[in-house]
Design an enzyme around this catalytic site. Sequence first.
Site, short mmCIF file in Angstrom:
data_model
loop_
_atom_site.label_atom_id
_atom_site.label_comp_id
_atom_site.label_asym_id
_atom_site.label_seq_id
_atom_site.Cartn_x
_atom_site.Cartn_y
_atom_site.Cartn_z
CG PHE A 31 -2.09 -0.89 1.09
CD1 PHE A 31 -3.24 -0.60 0.57
CD2 PHE A 31 -2.00 -2.13 1.86
CE1 PHE A 31 -4.28 -1.41 0.55
CE2 PHE A 31 -3.07 -2.98 1.82
CZ PHE A 31 -4.09 -2.59 1.25
CG ASP A 32 1.07 5.85 -1.87
OD1 ASP A 32 0.28 6.72 -1.74
OD2 ASP A 32 2.31 6.15 -1.52
#
Length: 297
Positions: A162-163
């Site tokens: 995930f960013d």
Amino acid sequence: DGTIVSGSASMDESMITGESRTVRRSDGDHVVAGTVATDSGLRVKVTAVGEDTALAGIGRLVADAQNSTSRAQRIADTAAGWLFWFALGAAIITAAVWTLVGMPDDAVIRTITVLVIACPHALGLAIPLVVSIATERAARGGVLVKDRLALETMRTVDTVLFDKTGTLTKGEPTVTAIEVTNGRTADNVLALAAAAEADSEHPLARAIVAAARARNLTVPAAADFQSSPAVGVAADVDGTRVQVGGPALLEQEHGSELAVADRWRGDGAIILHVLADGAVIGALALADEIRPESRTA
């Protein structure tokens, strides 16, 4: 979209990047349509409009994903093609048999029944409809699908990277910690900072004001508001000159950071110091707040 030809400003680019921290842009830098100059004006030479902007390009990504063909859809189309001929052949056989037994009227009814039931129109429509709805709902939730094939292969994914910004976090700054000096209280420092920032449109200013409201603090009225790009803000609050800003403000006022600033900086927080009549009375740590549902997800 355009290029800055004159001026300098802290740009809120969260709509494009999801990053809550403002970015300093000045002469010669490229700016994107939809971003906001938070602390000063800019003169920009326009280089792209309408369909040529970066924002329009993001919209095209969603449209291209909805128009692309996945492997499952190609298989379904092939199967539907073969099933059509099967249904047509079954209908012809049905019509011939019932006609040969001397029941031509029933032959018509049963032939139509076979065609309606066996025709694979639903198979050809189901997958594109589901994928189209899925990509649209994902776009509304902030997830852009560039290719239907990527969406289809998500079922085999066992690890996700995930960013942080806008995904695990809210994508907007929040006051996470307050440090005080000289016998001040956290509520007092926050109220003074909110009073000084009340007339500012900067995202950090809005976060400070929102934090004061969340604590139900009484924010005094401020006068003689001044904003200095890349430095901070200042205002008169109950006869006291209150200033809020970053390192440039401390350098200007010959002040020193509080000891806790190094630890906050190590945590990735934005640090603002609050000064009253030129003396440091406290510091605020602001960071992108983690979404409550992130831990559950």
